[in-house]
Design an enzyme around this catalytic site. Structure first.
Site, PDB file in Angstrom:
ATOM      1  N   ILE A 160      44.939  40.431  37.814  1.00 25.38           N
ATOM      2  CA  ILE A 160      44.468  40.340  39.207  1.00 25.38           C
ATOM      3  C   ILE A 160      44.541  38.866  39.632  1.00 25.38           C
ATOM      4  O   ILE A 160      43.996  38.006  38.942  1.00 25.38           O
ATOM      5  CB  ILE A 160      42.988  40.797  39.323  1.00 25.38           C
ATOM      6  CG1 ILE A 160      42.819  42.252  38.876  1.00 25.38           C
ATOM      7  CG2 ILE A 160      42.462  40.594  40.745  1.00 25.38           C
ATOM      8  CD1 ILE A 160      41.358  42.696  38.764  1.00 25.38           C
ATOM      9  N   HIS A 161      45.237  38.584  40.720  1.00 27.81           N
ATOM     10  CA  HIS A 161      45.186  37.203  41.232  1.00 27.81           C
ATOM     11  C   HIS A 161      45.440  37.110  42.727  1.00 27.81           C
ATOM     12  O   HIS A 161      45.348  36.033  43.307  1.00 27.81           O
ATOM     13  CB  HIS A 161      46.198  36.316  40.500  1.00 27.81           C
ATOM     14  CG  HIS A 161      47.625  36.603  40.890  1.00 27.81           C
ATOM     15  ND1 HIS A 161      48.368  37.581  40.275  1.00 27.81           N
ATOM     16  CD2 HIS A 161      48.435  36.067  41.830  1.00 27.81           C
ATOM     17  CE1 HIS A 161      49.582  37.615  40.817  1.00 27.81           C
ATOM     18  NE2 HIS A 161      49.643  36.711  41.772  1.00 27.81           N
ATOM     19  N   ARG A 162      45.775  38.226  43.358  1.00 27.13           N
ATOM     20  CA  ARG A 162      46.139  38.212  44.773  1.00 27.13           C
ATOM     21  C   ARG A 162      44.969  37.697  45.626  1.00 27.13           C
ATOM     22  O   ARG A 162      43.814  38.085  45.371  1.00 27.13           O
ATOM     23  CB  ARG A 162      46.479  39.656  45.143  1.00 27.13           C
ATOM     24  CG  ARG A 162      47.408  39.922  46.246  1.00 27.13           C
ATOM     25  CD  ARG A 162      48.698  39.235  46.222  1.00 27.13           C
ATOM     26  NE  ARG A 162      49.589  39.602  45.142  1.00 27.13           N
ATOM     27  CZ  ARG A 162      50.632  38.851  44.768  1.00 27.13           C
ATOM     28  NH1 ARG A 162      50.910  37.722  45.371  1.00 27.13           N
ATOM     29  NH2 ARG A 162      51.412  39.238  43.792  1.00 27.13           N
ATOM     30  N   ARG A 216      42.742  31.217  38.840  1.00 30.35           N
ATOM     31  CA  ARG A 216      42.110  31.444  40.146  1.00 30.35           C
ATOM     32  C   ARG A 216      41.014  32.508  40.026  1.00 30.35           C
ATOM     33  O   ARG A 216      39.904  32.368  40.531  1.00 30.35           O
ATOM     34  CB  ARG A 216      43.196  31.927  41.116  1.00 30.35           C
ATOM     35  CG  ARG A 216      42.688  32.430  42.427  1.00 30.35           C
ATOM     36  CD  ARG A 216      43.785  33.204  43.188  1.00 30.35           C
ATOM     37  NE  ARG A 216      43.418  33.284  44.568  1.00 30.35           N
ATOM     38  CZ  ARG A 216      43.988  32.610  45.560  1.00 30.35           C
ATOM     39  NH1 ARG A 216      45.015  31.827  45.313  1.00 30.35           N
ATOM     40  NH2 ARG A 216      43.553  32.712  46.782  1.00 30.35           N
ATOM     41  N   ASP A 246      47.736  43.679  40.526  1.00 29.77           N
ATOM     42  CA  ASP A 246      48.100  43.380  41.919  1.00 29.77           C
ATOM     43  C   ASP A 246      49.297  42.423  41.957  1.00 29.77           C
ATOM     44  O   ASP A 246      49.658  41.914  43.010  1.00 29.77           O
ATOM     45  CB  ASP A 246      46.902  42.828  42.702  1.00 29.77           C
ATOM     46  CG  ASP A 246      46.388  41.506  42.161  1.00 29.77           C
ATOM     47  OD1 ASP A 246      47.024  40.921  41.253  1.00 29.77           O
ATOM     48  OD2 ASP A 246      45.340  41.040  42.664  1.00 29.77           O
TER      49      ASP A 246
END
Ligand code: UD1
Ligand code: UDP
Length: 358
Positions: free
Chosen positions: A203-205, A236, A276
């Protein structure tokens, strides 16, 4: 002919690897790393693992707000291009480094080739969508990975610059694939997981990480899966998980970002991939693992059309339901929408023909 390849973020190093190898058979290449990603695990490791030449320039721009980051890359690349004076510039994908690189070049009347052109999620709130659209419109050559990507660009009046070459990430995946089984023999036991007995998630979006409510829902979904989950955490995401104070269940194993072969290996033997990421959706399909995408839209629409990818947004119940779906029917190689694994060679040859016109 002399080309400058501009990269800055993790997925761009993966894309650069096969293109650089093919390009150097026919052309001189100067590699510029913007420094958008700088952690060893997000950057340096990909150069050594994938045998990419060390960057000739590292602009060291680092993190920042969109305007500041893009602007700093733009100014720094302009100085490099004035010094190197290439015949053309090659940019990859859809990051701020892509946009700044293309803009710096076109303002100096240096023609730009865009690798992975024509992709659209049709969601202009995604920073990547803005980067894609603008980059395509200021590029002279659009190397599209799929037929649909070509059509997207054609609908925007760019038909004369479009070329269908296939997907360069498939090239590099195919080159690394023979090493996956041997790597699995040590990697999986080191994480106390077994083939088919875990889910892999990334997940990083921005849309998923910047809102604590959305991030909580996503983690709630992962926490409710009845299976070990391996979670290589983007910096992030780690920063924001800590900031929001969101806890992972015991069966969700957060690890540092992994190298490319390890990531392919973890995908290949996962029961399901939950992500994502753009690149990971496609890799899961190419490795024959069903993917569940934590977004409402995707630019890799072919994966959804063939049934190997399901979009569930951030809804935990939708994630659990998608997790129960049986694996779809395999797609025969001749129907692979991402080409034949020789996209980079086609790009290098096309640039050779093109350089005759420059
Ligand atoms: C960027 C791209 C995204 C791509 C992703 C691949 C843009 C707008 N976004 O997102 O399209 O999918 O890369 O991973 O270009 N950070 C570190 N170390 C690093 C790099 C970043 O700790 O080496 C942290 C910093 O806190 C930074 C944050 O991650 O502020 C975001 O980094 P940034 O490069 O701005 O965007 P990504 O989320 O990585
Ligand atoms: N990747 C990796 N290690 C990780 C996570 C991703 O090697 O811990 C690889 C992944 O296999 C793919 C690329 O990085 O090749 C995708 O990058 P990312 O998800 O950061 O960006 P996106 O594709 O969403 O732009």
């Amino acid at each position: 002919m002399k080309f400058v390849s501009i990269v800055g973020a993790r997925p761009q190093f993966v894309k650069l690897a096969p293109v650089s190898r093919a390009l150097r058979r026919y052309h001189e290449e100067v590699i510029v790393h913007t420094g958008q990603h700088y952690d060893e695990r997000l950057s340096g490791t990909f150069f050594s693992e994938l045998g990419i030449s060390a960057p000739d320039y590292n602009l060291g721009v680092g993190s920042g707000l969109h305007g500041a980051q893009t602007g700093e890359i733009l100014a720094a690349i302009e100085r490099v291009l004035l010094e190197v004076r290439p015949n053309g510039v090659i940019v990859f994908g859809d990051t701020n480094s892509t946009l700044a690189g293309a803009l710096a070049a076109v303002k100096l009347h240096i023609p730009v080739a865009h690798v992975e052109a024509g992709l659209r999620s049709f969601d202009r709130r995604m920073p990547e969508e803005v980067n894609r659209v603008v980059t395509d419109h200021i590029s002279a050559r659009l190397f599209c990975p799929t037929r649909i990507a070509c059509e997207n660009a054609e609908h925007e009046g760019l038909a004369a610059r479009v070329e269908l070459v296939g997907d360069v990430m498939y090239d590099v995946l195919r080159q690394m694939e023979p090493q996956i089984n041997a790597r699995a023999a040590t990697l999986l036991p080191s994480l106390t997981i077994t083939p088919g007995g875990y889910a892999l998630t990334t997940i990083h979006r921005a849309a998923n990480t910047d809102d604590p409510v959305v991030m909580s829902q996503l983690i709630e979904g992962l926490n409710s899966l009845a299976m070990p989950v391996i979670f290589p955490v983007h910096p992030r995401t780690r920063k924001l998980l800590d900031q929001y104070g969101i806890a992972l269940a015991a069966h969700v194993q957060a690890i540092e970002p992994v190298g490319y072969l390890d990531m392919l290996t973890l995908q290949r033997f996962a029961h399901r991939v939950v992500t994502d990421s753009g690149g990971v959706q496609k890799e899961a399909f190419l490795l024959g693992v069903p993917c569940i995408t934590l977004r409402d839209t995707t630019e890799w629409v072919e994966t959804v059309a063939v049934g190997w990818n399901v979009l569930v947004g951030s809804d935990p119940a939708a994630l659990r339901m998608a997790f129960q779906r049986p694996a779809p029917a395999p797609v025969p190689p001749e129907a692979n929408p991402y080409g034949d694994g020789a996209a980079s060679e086609k790009i290098a040859l096309s640039l050779r023909r093109w350089s005759g016109e420059l």
